[in-house]
Design an enzyme around this catalytic site. Structure first.
Site, PDB file in Angstrom:
ATOM      1  N   GLY A 162       0.860  -1.179   0.000  1.00 54.65           N
ATOM      2  CA  GLY A 162       0.000   0.000   0.000  1.00 54.65           C
ATOM      3  C   GLY A 162       0.889   1.219   0.000  1.00 54.65           C
ATOM      4  CD  GLU A 163       2.376   6.315   0.896  1.00 53.05           C
ATOM      5  OE1 GLU A 163       3.548   6.473   0.478  1.00 53.05           O
ATOM      6  OE2 GLU A 163       2.036   6.620   2.053  1.00 53.05           O
ATOM      7  CB  SER A 164       5.354   2.439   3.574  1.00 56.97           C
ATOM      8  OG  SER A 164       6.084   3.425   2.883  1.00 56.97           O
TER       9      SER A 164
ATOM     10  CB  ILE B 151       3.082  -2.385  -7.342  1.00 54.92           C
ATOM     11  CG1 ILE B 151       2.450  -3.593  -8.060  1.00 54.92           C
ATOM     12  CG2 ILE B 151       2.262  -1.114  -7.605  1.00 54.92           C
ATOM     13  CD1 ILE B 151       1.093  -4.022  -7.506  1.00 54.92           C
ATOM     14  NE  ARG B 152       5.000   4.971  -6.643  1.00 52.84           N
ATOM     15  CZ  ARG B 152       5.893   5.876  -7.044  1.00 52.84           C
ATOM     16  NH1 ARG B 152       6.265   5.934  -8.292  1.00 52.84           N
ATOM     17  NH2 ARG B 152       6.408   6.720  -6.185  1.00 52.84           N
TER      18      ARG B 152
ATOM     19  NE  ARG C  14       8.495   4.969   0.705  1.00 55.48           N
ATOM     20  CZ  ARG C  14       7.728   6.070   0.598  1.00 55.48           C
ATOM     21  NH1 ARG C  14       8.139   7.213   1.094  1.00 55.48           N
ATOM     22  NH2 ARG C  14       6.567   6.006   0.012  1.00 55.48           N
TER      23      ARG C  14
ATOM     24  CG  HIS D 162       2.540  -6.656  -4.176  1.00 54.68           C
ATOM     25  ND1 HIS D 162       1.814  -6.131  -3.137  1.00 54.68           N
ATOM     26  CD2 HIS D 162       3.310  -5.649  -4.647  1.00 54.68           C
ATOM     27  CE1 HIS D 162       2.116  -4.857  -2.985  1.00 54.68           C
ATOM     28  NE2 HIS D 162       3.021  -4.536  -3.891  1.00 54.68           N
TER      29      HIS D 162
ATOM     30  CB  CYS E 293       5.258  -3.968  -1.306  1.00 53.46           C
ATOM     31  SG  CYS E 293       5.704  -2.734  -2.520  1.00 53.46           S
TER      32      CYS E 293
ATOM     33  CD  GLU F 141       0.163  -9.091  -1.859  1.00 50.28           C
ATOM     34  OE1 GLU F 141       1.185  -9.808  -1.765  1.00 50.28           O
ATOM     35  OE2 GLU F 141       0.229  -7.856  -1.978  1.00 50.28           O
TER      36      GLU F 141
END
Ligand code: GLN
Length: 221
Positions: A56-58, A156-157, A119, A192, A88, A194
């Site tokens: 997600g967005e850490s 993903i990023r 990051r 990821h 991630c 998942e």
């Protein structure tokens, strides 16, 4: 549909569900043989045999964890040996150091794992990509000496682990970058697992429950 593990109690895995792709982890754990539930409070943490910090967005997840008291509850669970898997953004949250790419105003992390994480580290032109990852620890029959199919890594990023301390076992690299690593009861992946329908990494994590002293790591170093 969940796959049942015969004659075994299914471990209860709490997935931190504040932001990010926690729903995919809830599903992957059920398929892998665990009972998954969302974690939003410190009380939820107490009921878990293992915990997942999703992608997600850490920065957002880190701030929300602090707001709801999950940061101290999860750190305490980690110290008591509860296995924790960060993917991630979750890997960034496990790290004790942000080597590169820290947000202005600071990056909240739990500081549990002796790793320095870069990051958004794979560069703009390949912000998101897929690649085969050779991760010997997640083959279903590591004792057979045969290499199973590589894991499909969805990035993903994504961050990667730029440097790590002596307690950290490197479990997989993509090119020369560390993308899967373990330190005792802590597991971190840059990609990821998942999102692929292949639950081998989640099954590896479930095997850490009850064996969190790293004897099951089968890493390459
Ligand atoms: N780049 C994101 C961050 O630093 C992580 C991306 C992800 O979890 N897919 O928080």
């Amino acid at each position: 549909m969940a796959v049942s593990t015969k004659n075994e109690k299914r471990p209860r895995i709490g997935v931190v569900a504040l932001q990010g792709d926690y729903a995919a982890h809830l599903q992957a754990i059920e398929v892998a043989g665990g009972d998954a539930f969302p974690v939003r409070t410190a009380e939820d943490v107490a009921g878990a045999d293992g915990l997942i910090l999703p992608g997600g967005e850490s920065t957002t997840i880190g701030r929300l964890m602090a707001r709801y008291g999950l940061d101290t509850a999860i750190s305490e669970a980690a110290r008591q040996g509860t296995p924790i898997f960060g993917t991630c953004a979750g890997m960034i949250l496990l790290a004790s150091r942000i080597a590169r790419g820290e947000k202005q105003g600071g990056q909240p992390t739990l500081g549990l794992m002796d790793i320095g994480v870069a990051r958004n580290a794979f560069g703009r032109q390949v912000d998101s990509f897929e690649a085969n990852i050779d991760a010997p620890c997640v083959t279903d029959a590591p004792a057979s000496g045969q290499h199973a199919e590589p894991v499909r890594g969805v990035f993903i990023r994504a961050p990667y682990i730029e440097e790590s301390g002596p307690e950290v076992d490197i479990l997989a690299r993509f090119e020369d970058k560390v993308v899967l690593a373990r330190q005792g009861n802590l597991l971190a992946s840059a990609f990821h697992p998942e999102l692929t329908g292949d639950t081998r990494v989640h099954r590896y994590f479930l095997r850490m429950i009850g064996t969190s002293s790293a004897e099951d790591k089968n890493g390459d170093e």
